[in-house]
Scaffold this active site. Structure first.
Site, PDB file in Angstrom:
ATOM      1  N   CYS A 243       0.781  -1.238   0.000  1.00 54.78           N
ATOM      2  CA  CYS A 243       0.000   0.000   0.000  1.00 54.78           C
ATOM      3  C   CYS A 243       0.814   1.291   0.000  1.00 54.78           C
ATOM      4  CB  CYS A 243      -0.922   0.037   1.217  1.00 54.78           C
ATOM      5  SG  CYS A 243      -1.729  -1.503   1.635  1.00 54.78           S
TER       6      CYS A 243
ATOM      7  N   HIS B 113      -2.660   6.751   4.438  1.00 52.53           N
ATOM      8  CA  HIS B 113      -1.598   5.757   4.677  1.00 52.53           C
ATOM      9  C   HIS B 113      -0.209   6.243   4.277  1.00 52.53           C
ATOM     10  CE1 HIS B 113      -0.738   1.122   4.820  1.00 52.53           C
ATOM     11  NE2 HIS B 113      -0.491   1.749   5.966  1.00 52.53           N
TER      12      HIS B 113
END
Length: 584
Positions: A71, A132
């Site tokens: 990610c 993130h």
């Protein structure tokens, strides 16, 4: 005089027309969605009619590649148009992601993003959902890595990620709760062993050099060491409270967040943003970054038990519903024709966690394996009725990093000249141009280790892929078996490096079943020589940068921990979801 007034009037009209003519941008980003999980890419058991509709009305990119198979580095590359290894977001010999909200790591402020570019050109910008890419640097309120610092005017979402620890009952499908406990115990054990080892070492020194030892030194080291162990364990063991945080701009609005209502709330907020932009006649760029279908798998109650693939399928179908609401809103507001819509996933499905991890179709590999097609080949669609013909299929190799220069071309904005840009403008390909990929070479990293290279000669229709590394896949599979953390990137984790590299023709052999050899292809050596030279030149283009996942930056610091209603760190957002029509 009348002529001058007419020219002034005409100039104003042209400027207003040009402003009204600017396209809008909608980016829809899934999390850990496999290319085999979407109907238009071959899945006939998970219902994705709204995603499939984008493909029918726009372009399907069949060889669209993420810059990383995890990610955080993948998302940083998407926003910047650059390989994560160029700015310290690649990890080390393992594919790392941003784990602790209280860690000082994150996207460096020196990086430029395409939302910032759009904002500089008069666009209203928003990120709804997953970030993130870090939050704080030196103190809890500095928000040095916050989305607002990288071009997003508005942020409604979670600065970290949805993770197994965000499941309040720790029982979400696929044994993700077990994984969270496993990771917690592993890291705690490592720190515990380290502290015991240091204590024993100091004890032995004390016995041997008793008369020379200053006991203050021993006490200080112990005072520093044991709190480090305890603090780290507390963060691992209480991740739901400390990491599962929802924010609106700079304010914490829910802690810990309720995963099951995230997608409906994000959908409602996205609709509100679009309606406001229409009312104010402002050009906009919005990224809706879903948690779906990353574990913990906790879709909204209306979607549970509706798919044929358990909670994973339910989560995918919930996301498809949300995308349908966003697309219907564009239609209702009359914005569809001049809105650039892009759908993708940040990396491939996490095959190692079984039914909770999705499917990468015919492609080998999984999340975390940056050289594998299953880890980086993404289900990607683009719709822009004004410029892209319905039913367009782009088979040439393209990259998520191409979005930056493509948006720049649409905005007629210059690219940064003070850094290497790895993305290329793919607007001609999207427009149906019959031409090779704009990438002569593409470099596929696992962490900061180069694992594979793509080579697209300008002549012919072959794309070569050289595997510099191979993964320790479990017998009879193309993933790392029951290793829930997946394969890592270097030899100590079972990865083998190939000399010479394994060569495949991924145009005619996308499943990489038939390696090329000197016997099967006369120019085999010539192709490998070209790739070898490209690798050498590429490595020369890299510069030394700070690693955002170094040990000091990776682990949490209590003074960076965001917390609402201190010291309980507990608050709830009240949202009325009744206005959303939830239908399957």
């Amino acid at each position: 005089m009348a002529g001058v007034l007419w020219l002034v009037f005409l100039s104003v009209v042209l400027q207003v027309s040009r402003a009204d003519d600017r396209p809008n941008f909608v980016f829809l980003v899934a999390d850990d969605l496999g290319i085999g999980d979407v109907g238009c890419f071959g899945n006939d058991t998970i219902r994705t009619p709204n995603i499939d509709n984008i493909a029918a009305k726009g372009a399907k990119l069949t060889q669209h590649l993420a810059a990383a198979a995890v990610c955080t580095p993948s998302r940083s590359a998407f926003l910047t148009g650059r390989l994560p290894v160029r700015f310290g977001m690649a990890g080390t010999d393992r594919p790392l992601a941003y784990v602790f909200l209280a860690a000082p790591s994150g996207l460096p402020r020196s990086e430029v993003t395409f939302p910032q570019m759009a904002k500089d050109h008069g666009y209203q910008t928003a990120l709804i959902g997953k970030w993130h890419l870090g939050l704080n640097c030196k103190w809890v309120g500095d928000h040095c890595h916050h989305p607002n610092k990288f071009g997003f005017d508005y942020f409604y979402g979670f600065p970290g990620t949805n993770a197994p620890e965000c499941d309040p009952d720790d029982v979400s499908e696929g044994g993700t709760g077990v994984t969270a406990k496993f990771v917690t115990n592993v890291f705690y054990t490592l720190f515990y062993v380290w502290e015991i080892a240091v204590s024993v070492f100091l004890g032995l020194l004390a016995l041997k050099y008793f008369q020379y030892i200053q006991w203050k030194t021993v006490i200080v080291l112990s005072v520093i060491g044991w709190p480090a162990v305890i603090c780290t364990y507390v963060y691992w063991a209480n991740g739901r409270v400390f990491n599962c945080v929802m924010m609106r701009d700079d304010d914490v609005i829910e802690q810990p967040y309720d995963v099951s209502t995230l997608t409906p709330r994000m959908t409602l907020d996205a609709v509100k943003f679009l309606e406001e932009r229409k009312e104010k006649k402002e050009p906009f760029l919005i990224e809706v970054s879903y948690w779906n279908p990353h574990t913990a798998l906790l879709p909204y109650k209306e979607f549970r038990g509706k798919s044929r693939h358990g909670l994973y399928g339910d989560a995918v179908e919930e996301m498809d519903w949300s995308i349908g609401v966003v697309m219907a809103t564009l239609d209702r507001l009359g914005l569809t024709n001049n809105t650039f819509v892009y759908f993708t996933s940040d990396n491939g499905a996490h095959m190692e966690i079984g039914d909770a991890g999705g499917w990468n179709g015919m492609y080998k590999g999984s999340k975390g394996q940056g050289g594998s097609e299953g880890g980086i080949r993404m289900p990607t669609l683009v719709q822009w009725p004004r410029k892209i013909k319905a039913g367009t299929v782009v088979t040439e190799a393209t990259s998520q990093m191409d979005i930056f220069p493509t948006v720049a071309d649409i905005l007629q904005a210059p690219l940064p000249q003070d850094r290497v840009m790895d993305g290329r403008n793919i607007l001609p390909l999207l427009g149906g141009a019959k031409q090779p990929s704009p990438h002569d070479f593409m470099f596929h990293y696992c962490g900061n280790v180069l694992h594979a290279v793509r080579y697209r000669p300008k002549k012919g229709n072959v794309t070569w892929k050289a595997h510099l590394a191979s993964y320790p896949w479990a017998p009879g599979t193309t993933h790392c078996g029951d290793q829930r953390l997946g394969c890592f990137c270097d030899v100590q984790f079972g990865v083998t490096f190939n000399d010479p590299p394994l060569l495949y023709d991924v145009t005619n052999d996308p499943t990489e079943d038939r390696p090329i050899s000197a016997d099967s292809y006369p120019k085999y050596r010539e192709v490998l020589d070209v790739i070898k030279k490209a690798v050498e030149e590429h490595k020369q283009s890299l510069t030394q940068v700070d690693n955002q996942f170094s040990m000091p930056l990776f682990f949490p610091r209590p003074w960076l921990q965001t917390c609402c209603n201190f010291p309980s760190c507990d608050c709830r957002e009240e949202v009325d979801l009744s206005s959303l029509e939830i239908q399957m």
